[in-house]
Design an enzyme around this catalytic site. Structure first.
Site, PDB file in Angstrom:
ATOM      1  N   THR A 151       0.840  -1.197   0.000  1.00  0.00           N
ATOM      2  CA  THR A 151       0.000   0.000   0.000  1.00  0.00           C
ATOM      3  C   THR A 151       0.880   1.255   0.000  1.00  0.00           C
ATOM      4  O   THR A 151       2.023   1.189   0.426  1.00  0.00           O
ATOM      5  CB  THR A 151      -0.834  -0.057   1.306  1.00  0.00           C
ATOM      6  OG1 THR A 151      -1.796  -1.067   1.146  1.00  0.00           O
ATOM      7  CG2 THR A 151      -1.500   1.240   1.655  1.00  0.00           C
ATOM      8  N   ARG A 179     -14.140  -7.288  -0.243  1.00  0.00           N
ATOM      9  CA  ARG A 179     -13.422  -7.012   1.021  1.00  0.00           C
ATOM     10  C   ARG A 179     -12.902  -5.568   1.021  1.00  0.00           C
ATOM     11  O   ARG A 179     -12.350  -5.091   0.037  1.00  0.00           O
ATOM     12  CB  ARG A 179     -12.260  -7.999   1.159  1.00  0.00           C
ATOM     13  CG  ARG A 179     -11.379  -7.800   2.389  1.00  0.00           C
ATOM     14  CD  ARG A 179     -10.110  -7.046   2.037  1.00  0.00           C
ATOM     15  NE  ARG A 179      -9.190  -6.978   3.177  1.00  0.00           N
ATOM     16  CZ  ARG A 179      -8.107  -6.210   3.206  1.00  0.00           C
ATOM     17  NH1 ARG A 179      -7.804  -5.457   2.165  1.00  0.00           N
ATOM     18  NH2 ARG A 179      -7.328  -6.178   4.258  1.00  0.00           N
ATOM     19  N   VAL A 180     -13.088  -4.886   2.131  1.00  0.00           N
ATOM     20  CA  VAL A 180     -12.534  -3.536   2.310  1.00  0.00           C
ATOM     21  C   VAL A 180     -11.571  -3.588   3.479  1.00  0.00           C
ATOM     22  O   VAL A 180     -11.915  -4.092   4.551  1.00  0.00           O
ATOM     23  CB  VAL A 180     -13.653  -2.513   2.582  1.00  0.00           C
ATOM     24  CG1 VAL A 180     -13.060  -1.143   2.881  1.00  0.00           C
ATOM     25  CG2 VAL A 180     -14.611  -2.439   1.402  1.00  0.00           C
ATOM     26  N   GLY A 181     -10.363  -3.069   3.280  1.00  0.00           N
ATOM     27  CA  GLY A 181      -9.359  -3.079   4.347  1.00  0.00           C
ATOM     28  C   GLY A 181      -9.394  -1.794   5.155  1.00  0.00           C
ATOM     29  O   GLY A 181     -10.398  -1.076   5.209  1.00  0.00           O
ATOM     30  N   ASP A 182      -8.269  -1.505   5.785  1.00  0.00           N
ATOM     31  CA  ASP A 182      -8.169  -0.333   6.659  1.00  0.00           C
ATOM     32  C   ASP A 182      -7.969   0.970   5.895  1.00  0.00           C
ATOM     33  O   ASP A 182      -8.240   2.060   6.419  1.00  0.00           O
ATOM     34  CB  ASP A 182      -6.970  -0.501   7.600  1.00  0.00           C
ATOM     35  CG  ASP A 182      -5.673  -0.646   6.791  1.00  0.00           C
ATOM     36  OD1 ASP A 182      -5.570  -1.616   6.004  1.00  0.00           O
ATOM     37  OD2 ASP A 182      -4.788   0.222   6.915  1.00  0.00           O
ATOM     38  N   GLY A 203      -0.143  -2.484   6.047  1.00  0.00           N
ATOM     39  CA  GLY A 203       0.022  -3.748   6.760  1.00  0.00           C
ATOM     40  C   GLY A 203      -1.240  -4.579   6.711  1.00  0.00           C
ATOM     41  O   GLY A 203      -2.072  -4.425   5.808  1.00  0.00           O
ATOM     42  N   GLY A 205      -4.626  -5.348   7.041  1.00  0.00           N
ATOM     43  CA  GLY A 205      -5.731  -4.410   7.169  1.00  0.00           C
ATOM     44  C   GLY A 205      -6.733  -4.765   8.250  1.00  0.00           C
ATOM     45  O   GLY A 205      -7.248  -3.872   8.940  1.00  0.00           O
TER      46      GLY A 205
END
Ligand code: ASP
Length: 287
Positions: A151, A179-182, A203, A205
């Site tokens: 990222t 999926r959605v990460g941080d 990192g 998420g």
């Protein structure tokens, strides 16, 4: 606050970086940093600097964001990005976008909207109506430079004392569609608030989201220095057996960087430094 001192730092992901990719990742970080630095030196805003730097990293296929995004479990690209203006606490974010070259531009266009986060087709329709360049086809996954996490992100402080943060990602390779990460979640993958500072993370998420890692770092910045605040990521990540890397600035532009991932590509510059500093850090370093 308006003491005229600018500062900027960018990252190209907390990951394992193959030796052959160290130099190109370093160069990519420095090119993005330089673009942001020029904006700040000329008195431009922290918000413009972070958007411009992250756009360049999204354009570089060696980073897992924009053109270099990795594939999910269906072999498709889904990208997330978030940006925050520390002066107003405005946040703009998009998630699961597939057709945008620069998701951070769509996030930036969201900043003054009442909504914080748009996903998928709605986010793409908003971007189109805002005149943001869109690909005719869904973005294809990158193969070159692919690795676990990489990222990208940037935090900056401008001469007026305002801070901003931006993070952009193709997510973790092989995750479920949708999926959605941080990265697009304020308080998780990024945050910025004038008078406190700005932070961007990379990192695992899910671990970053579960521990509200950006919020923890911001809380630490209220009472400790930049370096100590950066190392607050270690305990929650160790507890969850996860990896992360963080870049941050405090309210005065002091820089903090820390990671517990094998490598972390980053670069930074601030008023008075004669050259930018670029690093591919290994094994748990902290600045
Ligand atoms: N944090 C990102 C995510 O989980 C991945 C990364 O940092 O590379 O989506």
């Amino acid at each position: 606050m308006a003491d005229g001192r600018w500062a900027i730092t960018v990252h190209g992901g907390a990951c394992r970086i193959p030796a052959a990719l160290e130099a190109p990742r370093r160069e990519g970080c420095v090119a993005a940093l330089e673009a942001g630095r020029m904006i700040l030196e000329r008195g431009g805003s922290a918000l413009d600097a972070v958007k411009t730097a992250v756009c360049l990293l999204e354009d570089d296929p060696l980073f897992n964001a924009g053109r270099g995004s990795v594939a999910n479990a269906d072999g498709e690209v889904e990208m997330d990005a978030g940006i925050m203006d520390g002066a107003t606490l405005d946040v703009g974010a998009v998630a699961c976008v597939r057709f945008l070259y620069n998701p951070v531009e769509a996030a930036h266009a969201m900043l003054r909207e009442p909504s914080v986060l748009l996903v998928g087709a709605g986010a793409e329709a908003f971007a189109r109506s805002s005149g943001i360049a869109e690909s005719m086809e869904a973005m294809r996954p990158a193969t070159a430079g692919e690795s676990d996490h990489d990222t990208v992100g940037c935090v900056a402080r401008d001469r007026a004392g305002h801070v901003a943060a931006a993070t952009s990602t193709g997510g973790l390779a092989g995750t479920l569609a949708g999926r959605v990460g941080d990265a697009p979640l304020p308080g998780c993958g990024f945050y910025a608030e004038d008078g406190i500072g700005a932070v961007s993370l990379s990192g695992d998420g899910e671990a970053i989201a579960r521990t509200l890692l950006a919020a923890r770092v911001m809380r630490a910045l209220e009472t400790t220095g930049a370096s100590a605040a950066a190392t607050t990521i270690y305990e929650p990540m160790a507890r969850l057996g996860a990896e992360a890397g963080v870049i941050l600035l405090d309210r005065d532009g002091a820089i903090g960087i820390a990671h517990n991932s094998p490598h972390f590509a980053a670069a930074y510059a601030r008023e008075g430094m004669s050259a930018v500093s670029d690093i591919v850090w290994k094994d748990h370093h902290a600045l």
